[in-house]
Design a protein around this motif. Structure first.
Motif, PDB file in Angstrom:
ATOM      1  N   UNK A 194       0.827  -1.209   0.000  1.00 30.65           N
ATOM      2  CA  UNK A 194       0.000   0.000   0.000  1.00 30.65           C
ATOM      3  C   UNK A 194       0.861   1.258   0.000  1.00 30.65           C
ATOM      4  N   UNK A 195       1.865   1.284   0.856  1.00 34.74           N
ATOM      5  CA  UNK A 195       2.727   2.470   0.942  1.00 34.74           C
ATOM      6  C   UNK A 195       3.549   2.642  -0.330  1.00 34.74           C
ATOM      7  N   UNK A 196       4.053   1.545  -0.872  1.00 34.23           N
ATOM      8  CA  UNK A 196       4.847   1.626  -2.100  1.00 34.23           C
ATOM      9  C   UNK A 196       3.990   2.130  -3.257  1.00 34.23           C
ATOM     10  N   UNK A 197       2.763   1.640  -3.377  1.00 31.12           N
ATOM     11  CA  UNK A 197       1.881   2.108  -4.440  1.00 31.12           C
ATOM     12  C   UNK A 197       1.612   3.607  -4.306  1.00 31.12           C
ATOM     13  N   UNK A 198       1.369   4.066  -3.088  1.00 30.47           N
ATOM     14  CA  UNK A 198       1.146   5.494  -2.865  1.00 30.47           C
ATOM     15  C   UNK A 198       2.381   6.308  -3.218  1.00 30.47           C
ATOM     16  N   UNK A 199       3.544   5.823  -2.799  1.00 31.64           N
ATOM     17  CA  UNK A 199       4.789   6.552  -3.068  1.00 31.64           C
ATOM     18  C   UNK A 199       5.093   6.598  -4.559  1.00 31.64           C
ATOM     19  N   UNK A 201       2.914   6.373  -7.079  1.00 29.34           N
ATOM     20  CA  UNK A 201       1.962   7.234  -7.772  1.00 29.34           C
ATOM     21  C   UNK A 201       2.268   8.704  -7.512  1.00 29.34           C
ATOM     22  N   UNK A 202       2.705   9.016  -6.299  1.00 30.79           N
ATOM     23  CA  UNK A 202       3.098  10.378  -5.999  1.00 30.79           C
ATOM     24  C   UNK A 202       4.355  10.805  -6.723  1.00 30.79           C
ATOM     25  N   UNK A 203       5.262   9.880  -6.874  1.00 33.98           N
ATOM     26  CA  UNK A 203       6.557  10.178  -7.516  1.00 33.98           C
ATOM     27  C   UNK A 203       6.428  10.270  -9.028  1.00 33.98           C
ATOM     28  N   UNK A 204       5.667   9.351  -9.646  1.00 32.77           N
ATOM     29  CA  UNK A 204       5.658   9.247 -11.110  1.00 32.77           C
ATOM     30  C   UNK A 204       4.315   9.576 -11.762  1.00 32.77           C
ATOM     31  N   UNK A 205       3.291   9.841 -10.960  1.00 40.02           N
ATOM     32  CA  UNK A 205       1.980  10.237 -11.494  1.00 40.02           C
ATOM     33  C   UNK A 205       1.366   9.170 -12.409  1.00 40.02           C
ATOM     34  N   UNK A 206       1.619   7.901 -12.118  1.00 42.20           N
ATOM     35  CA  UNK A 206       1.012   6.810 -12.897  1.00 42.20           C
ATOM     36  C   UNK A 206      -0.500   6.843 -12.722  1.00 42.20           C
ATOM     37  N   UNK A 220      -4.116  -2.986  -6.115  1.00 41.48           N
ATOM     38  CA  UNK A 220      -4.200  -2.016  -7.200  1.00 41.48           C
ATOM     39  C   UNK A 220      -4.495  -0.629  -6.663  1.00 41.48           C
ATOM     40  N   UNK A 221      -3.857   0.368  -7.296  1.00 37.93           N
ATOM     41  CA  UNK A 221      -4.140   1.774  -7.029  1.00 37.93           C
ATOM     42  C   UNK A 221      -4.574   2.422  -8.342  1.00 37.93           C
TER      43      UNK A 221
END
Length: 304
Positions: A194-199, A201-206, A220-221
């Protein structure tokens, strides 16, 4: 039916059934019908799966003009896929050996030969990229220049960076930064999925991130829905070899998302596809057709 451009590895793979890990030393083993050789590689696994699901695929890769290269081209021909963008540019075609145990654990040995030092003529792929609905750009060096070309063409990029331990991973940073659809495994994550997905998405705007959790299912995020959640694992038939499970999940998700634009529906369907696939020994074996997949999805939904 989608038009999909795929760039990635095709190699010749041998899978070897073993009794378990660690493998005890012996001068010889005789695993009758336990060795299997076929075309594989992430690019080919995805291409074959997408083709089986009735998509039109343009596949770009690099091989050599050797015996294994001949086997690779035959695999393409057998599936009715053009080898026009598969170039004889290596000094030897890549190979892999996969050891797999009855409990599903596997160990991958990949010899890429000199593929990581090669460049692919960009002019050959500009038209297929321009005409595709989506591009799958695998994280292999020769495909790296395709990222900007695809973004400039206004096409979505899907990629799988497999196992990473750092969201700023030097090798995979470009792929993560360009991908609208990003897949990865939980095997080496530095934090919770969960934390990796959030990080990420914040870093790369996927737009969409899927993390495979092995026997625990998937996470999934989805950016536009502000959604992050786990999906329970699916069982269809006994596991033989988990090799290629991630490629199957990824490719069938791409297929489902293109046809429905519903990421949750696409992931549930993809998990059925991947579950069935790992009932075979080879990484590019066990793919369901669209009709078979629809039937299995109904069976799974009826059990829930």
């Amino acid at each position: 039916m989608g038009k999909i451009f795929v760039a990635g590895l095709i190699n010749i793979e041998t899978t070897v059934a073993i009794q378990g890990f660690p493998l005890d030393y012996a001068p010889a083993y005789y695993p009758f019908y336990g060795l299997y050789t076929a075309a594989s590689g992430v690019g080919w696994n995805i291409t074959k799966a997408l083709n089986t699901l009735d998509n039109r695929v343009n596949f770009a890769s690099l091989i050599a003009e050797d015996g294994n290269g001949i086997l690779a081209r035959k695999a393409l021909s057998d599936e009715g896929i053009s080898d026009e963008l598969v170039l004889n540019q290596l000094d030897a075609t890549a190979q892999s050996v996969i050891l797999y145990a009855p409990d599903g654990h596997r160990q991958i040995h990949v010899d890429l030969k000199n593929i990581q030092e090669q460049s692919y003529p960009l002019a050959l792929v500009e038209e297929p990229i321009q005409n595709c609905d989506l591009a799958v750009i695998c994280n292999i060096n020769f495909a790296r220049p395709f990222l900007k070309c695809t973004r400039d063409a206004g096409k979505w990029i899907a990629t799988d960076v497999h196992a990473i331990s750092d969201i700023d991973d030097d090798y995979n940073r470009d792929y993560m930064a360009y991908a609208e659809i990003l897949f990865l495994s939980d095997e080496r994550l530095p934090d919770s999925p969960e934390r990796v997905a959030q990080d990420l998405m914040g870093r790369y705007q996927n737009e969409i991130i899927v993390i495979g959790l092995g026997g625990e299912g998937a996470l999934m995020a989805v950016r536009k829905d502000d959604f992050i959640g786990r999906f329970e694992p699916v069982y269809t038939r006994p596991v033989v070899n988990t090799i290629g499970a991630g490629d199957a999940l990824f490719s069938s998700f791409v297929d489902g998302f293109l046809s429905t634009k519903d990421p949750c529906k696409a992931l549930r369907r993809a998990m059925v596809f991947a579950s069935y696939k790992i009932g075979e020994k080879g990484a590019a074996e066990g793919f369901l057709s669209i009709g078979e997949l629809d039937e299995w999805v109904r069976k799974v939904e009826n059990r829930e």
